[in-house]
Scaffold this motif. Structure first.
Motif, PDB file in Angstrom:
ATOM      1  N   ALA A 133       0.819  -1.212   0.000  1.00 28.73           N
ATOM      2  CA  ALA A 133       0.000   0.000   0.000  1.00 28.73           C
ATOM      3  C   ALA A 133       0.853   1.263   0.000  1.00 28.73           C
ATOM      4  O   ALA A 133       0.447   2.296  -0.534  1.00 28.73           O
ATOM      5  CB  ALA A 133      -0.932   0.002   1.209  1.00 28.73           C
ATOM      6  N   LEU A 134       2.037   1.191   0.590  1.00 37.26           N
ATOM      7  CA  LEU A 134       2.905   2.369   0.686  1.00 37.26           C
ATOM      8  C   LEU A 134       3.815   2.548  -0.523  1.00 37.26           C
ATOM      9  O   LEU A 134       4.410   3.614  -0.698  1.00 37.26           O
ATOM     10  CB  LEU A 134       3.774   2.270   1.947  1.00 37.26           C
ATOM     11  CG  LEU A 134       3.051   2.386   3.284  1.00 37.26           C
ATOM     12  CD1 LEU A 134       4.012   2.075   4.427  1.00 37.26           C
ATOM     13  CD2 LEU A 134       2.451   3.772   3.456  1.00 37.26           C
ATOM     14  N   GLU A 135       3.928   1.539  -1.362  1.00 36.05           N
ATOM     15  CA  GLU A 135       4.920   1.582  -2.439  1.00 36.05           C
ATOM     16  C   GLU A 135       4.696   2.743  -3.403  1.00 36.05           C
ATOM     17  O   GLU A 135       5.648   3.373  -3.868  1.00 36.05           O
ATOM     18  CB  GLU A 135       4.933   0.261  -3.205  1.00 36.05           C
ATOM     19  CG  GLU A 135       6.062   0.196  -4.220  1.00 36.05           C
ATOM     20  CD  GLU A 135       6.317  -1.212  -4.726  1.00 36.05           C
ATOM     21  OE1 GLU A 135       7.035  -1.339  -5.732  1.00 36.05           O
ATOM     22  OE2 GLU A 135       5.797  -2.180  -4.128  1.00 36.05           O
ATOM     23  N   GLY A 136       3.448   3.065  -3.696  1.00 34.58           N
ATOM     24  CA  GLY A 136       3.191   4.151  -4.627  1.00 34.58           C
ATOM     25  C   GLY A 136       3.687   5.501  -4.140  1.00 34.58           C
ATOM     26  O   GLY A 136       4.019   6.373  -4.935  1.00 34.58           O
ATOM     27  N   ARG A 137       3.743   5.667  -2.831  1.00 40.44           N
ATOM     28  CA  ARG A 137       4.154   6.959  -2.271  1.00 40.44           C
ATOM     29  C   ARG A 137       5.590   6.958  -1.748  1.00 40.44           C
ATOM     30  O   ARG A 137       6.313   7.933  -1.900  1.00 40.44           O
ATOM     31  CB  ARG A 137       3.202   7.332  -1.139  1.00 40.44           C
ATOM     32  CG  ARG A 137       3.576   8.637  -0.460  1.00 40.44           C
ATOM     33  CD  ARG A 137       2.408   9.169   0.329  1.00 40.44           C
ATOM     34  NE  ARG A 137       2.783  10.294   1.158  1.00 40.44           N
ATOM     35  CZ  ARG A 137       1.961  10.940   1.947  1.00 40.44           C
ATOM     36  NH1 ARG A 137       0.695  10.572   2.009  1.00 40.44           N
ATOM     37  NH2 ARG A 137       2.365  11.944   2.684  1.00 40.44           N
ATOM     38  N   TRP A 138       6.006   5.850  -1.127  1.00 39.44           N
ATOM     39  CA  TRP A 138       7.339   5.812  -0.529  1.00 39.44           C
ATOM     40  C   TRP A 138       8.323   4.944  -1.309  1.00 39.44           C
ATOM     41  O   TRP A 138       9.465   4.798  -0.928  1.00 39.44           O
ATOM     42  CB  TRP A 138       7.260   5.305   0.916  1.00 39.44           C
ATOM     43  CG  TRP A 138       7.177   6.419   1.905  1.00 39.44           C
ATOM     44  CD1 TRP A 138       8.221   7.124   2.436  1.00 39.44           C
ATOM     45  CD2 TRP A 138       6.005   6.989   2.467  1.00 39.44           C
ATOM     46  NE1 TRP A 138       7.764   8.088   3.287  1.00 39.44           N
ATOM     47  CE2 TRP A 138       6.395   8.026   3.342  1.00 39.44           C
ATOM     48  CE3 TRP A 138       4.649   6.732   2.334  1.00 39.44           C
ATOM     49  CZ2 TRP A 138       5.496   8.800   4.058  1.00 39.44           C
ATOM     50  CZ3 TRP A 138       3.749   7.490   3.055  1.00 39.44           C
ATOM     51  CH2 TRP A 138       4.176   8.510   3.897  1.00 39.44           C
ATOM     52  N   GLY A 139       7.886   4.354  -2.383  1.00 42.54           N
ATOM     53  CA  GLY A 139       8.765   3.439  -3.095  1.00 42.54           C
ATOM     54  C   GLY A 139       8.793   2.085  -2.404  1.00 42.54           C
ATOM     55  O   GLY A 139       8.033   1.817  -1.484  1.00 42.54           O
ATOM     56  N   ARG A 140       9.705   1.239  -2.854  1.00 38.98           N
ATOM     57  CA  ARG A 140       9.772  -0.111  -2.302  1.00 38.98           C
ATOM     58  C   ARG A 140      10.272  -0.082  -0.862  1.00 38.98           C
ATOM     59  O   ARG A 140      11.360   0.396  -0.569  1.00 38.98           O
ATOM     60  CB  ARG A 140      10.697  -0.981  -3.152  1.00 38.98           C
ATOM     61  CG  ARG A 140      10.925  -2.360  -2.570  1.00 38.98           C
ATOM     62  CD  ARG A 140      11.710  -3.245  -3.499  1.00 38.98           C
ATOM     63  NE  ARG A 140      10.880  -3.634  -4.632  1.00 38.98           N
ATOM     64  CZ  ARG A 140      11.289  -4.480  -5.579  1.00 38.98           C
ATOM     65  NH1 ARG A 140      12.489  -4.995  -5.541  1.00 38.98           N
ATOM     66  NH2 ARG A 140      10.483  -4.784  -6.577  1.00 38.98           N
ATOM     67  N   ILE A 141       9.464  -0.603   0.050  1.00 36.93           N
ATOM     68  CA  ILE A 141       9.857  -0.692   1.447  1.00 36.93           C
ATOM     69  C   ILE A 141      10.799  -1.882   1.600  1.00 36.93           C
ATOM     70  O   ILE A 141      10.496  -2.993   1.158  1.00 36.93           O
ATOM     71  CB  ILE A 141       8.618  -0.878   2.362  1.00 36.93           C
ATOM     72  CG1 ILE A 141       7.641   0.291   2.203  1.00 36.93           C
ATOM     73  CG2 ILE A 141       9.058  -1.028   3.819  1.00 36.93           C
ATOM     74  CD1 ILE A 141       8.187   1.649   2.584  1.00 36.93           C
ATOM     75  N   THR A 142      11.956  -1.647   2.230  1.00 39.38           N
ATOM     76  CA  THR A 142      12.952  -2.714   2.371  1.00 39.38           C
ATOM     77  C   THR A 142      13.222  -3.090   3.823  1.00 39.38           C
ATOM     78  O   THR A 142      13.621  -4.212   4.100  1.00 39.38           O
ATOM     79  CB  THR A 142      14.277  -2.299   1.716  1.00 39.38           C
ATOM     80  OG1 THR A 142      14.716  -1.059   2.295  1.00 39.38           O
ATOM     81  CG2 THR A 142      14.105  -2.117   0.213  1.00 39.38           C
ATOM     82  N   ARG A 143      13.026  -2.133   4.744  1.00 39.68           N
ATOM     83  CA  ARG A 143      13.294  -2.409   6.154  1.00 39.68           C
ATOM     84  C   ARG A 143      12.131  -1.922   7.011  1.00 39.68           C
ATOM     85  O   ARG A 143      11.512  -0.898   6.703  1.00 39.68           O
ATOM     86  CB  ARG A 143      14.586  -1.742   6.621  1.00 39.68           C
ATOM     87  CG  ARG A 143      15.833  -2.282   5.936  1.00 39.68           C
ATOM     88  CD  ARG A 143      17.100  -1.803   6.622  1.00 39.68           C
ATOM     89  NE  ARG A 143      17.206  -2.295   7.993  1.00 39.68           N
ATOM     90  CZ  ARG A 143      17.638  -3.509   8.321  1.00 39.68           C
ATOM     91  NH1 ARG A 143      17.998  -4.358   7.376  1.00 39.68           N
ATOM     92  NH2 ARG A 143      17.723  -3.867   9.579  1.00 39.68           N
TER      93      ARG A 143
END
Length: 201
Positions: A54-64
Motif C-alpha cells: 500500500a505504501l509503495e506508490g508513495r514511498w517506493g519499495r519498502i525494504t526495512r
C-alpha cells in the motif's frame, strides 16, 4: 506479553484484504507521524506485505521495518513480500505504538499502530488524528489521548444510563449545524472495515 524473535522465518504473503491506512497529505507540513496503520492481527508476517504494498506508490519499495517487540508476539527477521524481502528489526527503545518503514528512494515513514482489537469508532478517531498535517503528537501521546477520550465517553454513558433509570428521558440527538460543512477526513465504508482517507484541504 512474551515475544519470540524469529531470525529466520519468512512466509509468502497470503492474498487478503488491503491495509487499513491513513496518510498525511503529500504536501503537508511535516509532523511527528506520517499517518496511521490499523492491522487486523498481531501477526507481522501476515500484516507487513499488504502494508508495504500500500505504501509503495508513495514511498517506493519498502525494504526495512522497525518495531518495538512489546506488541508483537513474534518478530520475524525476514518477511517475503510480492517480489522482494522485508528485513525486520526491533528496538525496545522505540515507541511501542509506532512502526518505522524505510525505503531506498523516499526515506522513512513513521506510522501510529492502532491495536487490532480497537473499536471502529476509536480507530477512526486515531487514524484521523495521526494524519493531521504538522501534528507534534507522538504515537504514544495519541494513544493516551484516545484512552482518556474513551474513559470520558464511558463515564458520560454511565451517567446518562443512571439518569434514564431514574425516570429521565434523553432527547433525540440533533445533528451539529457544522457537521456537513467540515472539510477533512472522509470515512468510506468498505466490506468488513472502515477506511479513513487522507486529509484533503
Amino acid at each position: 506479553m512474551t515475544t519470540t524473535l524469529d531470525r529466520t522465518a519468512s512466509r509468502a504473503p497470503s492474498p487478503g484484504l488491503p491495509a487499513r491506512l491513513s496518510l498525511t497529505p503529500r504536501t503537508a507540513l511535516a509532523g511527528r507521524l506520517d499517518g496511521a496503520w490499523w492491522p487486523r492481527s498481531r501477526d507481522l508476517a501476515a500484516e507487513l506485505p499488504p502494508l508495504a504494498d500500500a505504501l509503495e506508490g508513495r514511498w517506493g519499495r519498502i525494504t526495512r521495518v522497525l518495531v518495538n517487540p512489546d506488541h508483537w508476539p513474534v518478530v520475524p527477521h525476514k518477511v517475503a513480500d510480492t517480489d522482494h524481502v522485508l528485513h525486520v528489526g526491533w528496538f525496545t527503545e522505540q515507541d511501542p505504538d509506532k512502526i518505522i518503514l524505510l525505503s531506498y528512494t523516499t526515506g522513512r515513514c513513521d506510522l501510529l499502530v492502532i491495536p487490532p482489537e480497537t473499536e471502529p469508532a476509536s480507530a477512526a478517531r486515531l487514524m484521523t488524528a495521526a494524519a493531521l498535517p504538522g501534528s507534534i503528537l507522538t504515537a504514544g501521546g495519541l494513544m493516551s489521548d484516545e484512552a482518556a477520550t474513551g474513559r470520558r465517553m464511558q463515564e458520560a454513558r454511565s451517567s446518562e444510563d443512571a439518569w434514564e433509570s431514574e425516570g429521565g428521558a434523553t432527547p433525540a440527538p440533533q445533528p451539529h449545524p457544522a457537521a456537513h460543512s467540515v472539510v477533512g477526513a472522509r470515512m468510506i465504508p468498505l466490506p468488513g472495515y472502515m477506511r479513513v482517507t487522507t486529509w484533503r484541504p
